[in-house]
Enzyme design. Structure first.
Site, short mmCIF file in Angstrom:
data_model
loop_
_atom_site.label_atom_id
_atom_site.label_comp_id
_atom_site.label_asym_id
_atom_site.label_seq_id
_atom_site.Cartn_x
_atom_site.Cartn_y
_atom_site.Cartn_z
N HIS A 44 -74.49 -11.71 -30.84
CA HIS A 44 -73.03 -11.87 -30.99
C HIS A 44 -72.37 -11.78 -29.63
CE1 HIS A 44 -73.64 -7.52 -30.70
NE2 HIS A 44 -72.44 -7.52 -30.12
N HIS A 126 -70.11 -12.29 -23.01
CA HIS A 126 -71.57 -12.40 -22.90
C HIS A 126 -72.22 -12.11 -24.24
CE1 HIS A 126 -71.09 -8.06 -22.57
NE2 HIS A 126 -72.36 -7.95 -22.96
#
Ligand code: 2AM
Length: 179
Positions: A44, A126
């Site tokens: 995620h 990220h």
């Protein structure tokens, strides 16, 4: 008695097709950096990490998130990076779209309205692919992965025998409501 708390964060969650490609990329990265690969279902991008939030705050939190009306957008995951300080090897975007910045700003502003704040004010988009990696050489340039973003989620992190397990509590669409 102390009020129960939940460990919460707001995040973008990839669909099945993107998960497969990100998991493949994690394999490519692991060949270079070793380390521990994230389980595919845990991949995620965090928008804001809140840490422990009293349970009674969750309805307010959901109400202000529902008021955000970000545009839909697409992420191009086209970069691998490594943070030596925490040994995280991550995937990200060379040029994050403006709409991602807008979504994060909207989420942070909404949190302020209910007096919640992320543990860190800065945001670097990220996706953690590997933990405990060791990278001493240049990372390969990945084949870009297109990730159409249609919603963002409120997620609870719980510890279980296999490490952190993530549970979706709520989600909101990025598309503006018609009319
Ligand atoms: P990471 O992947 O870079 O470690 C769930 O744990 C998510 O929240 C992960 O994406 C993790 O980022 C992030 N996270 C965990 N603890 C955090 C903290 N104290 N501050 C900011 N982000 C955190």
């Amino acid at each position: 008695m102390a009020e129960p708390v939940r460990r919460l964060f707001l995040a973008l969650w990839p669909g099945q097709a993107e998960v497969c490609r990100l998991d493949h990329l994690a394999g490519v990265a692991q060949a270079v950096g070793g380390g521990r690969r994230m389980r595919p279902e845990t991949l995620h991008m965090t928008l804001a990490f809140l840490g422990d939030v009293p349970e009674s705050r969750i309805p307010d939190l959901c109400a202000v998130m529902a008021d955000c009306r970000p545009e839909p957008f697409q992420l191009e995951i086209d970069q691998l990076g490594y943070w030596p300080a925490n040994h995280i090897l991550w995937a990200g975007c060379r040029q994050p779209p403006v709409q991602l910045g807008d979504l994060v700003a909207g989420v942070h502003a909404a949190l302020q309205r209910v007096e919640l704040r992320p543990t860190r004010p800065d945001f670097f988009p990220h996706i953690t692919l590997l933990r405990n990696a060791q990278v001493a050489q240049a990372l390969p340039e990945p084949e870009p992965i297109a990730w159409p973003v249609g919603e963002w989620l409120l997620v609870e992190s719980r510890r279980d025998a296999g490490g952190a397990a993530y549970h979706r509590l709520a989600g909101w669409p990025t598309a503006p409501l018609p009319g």
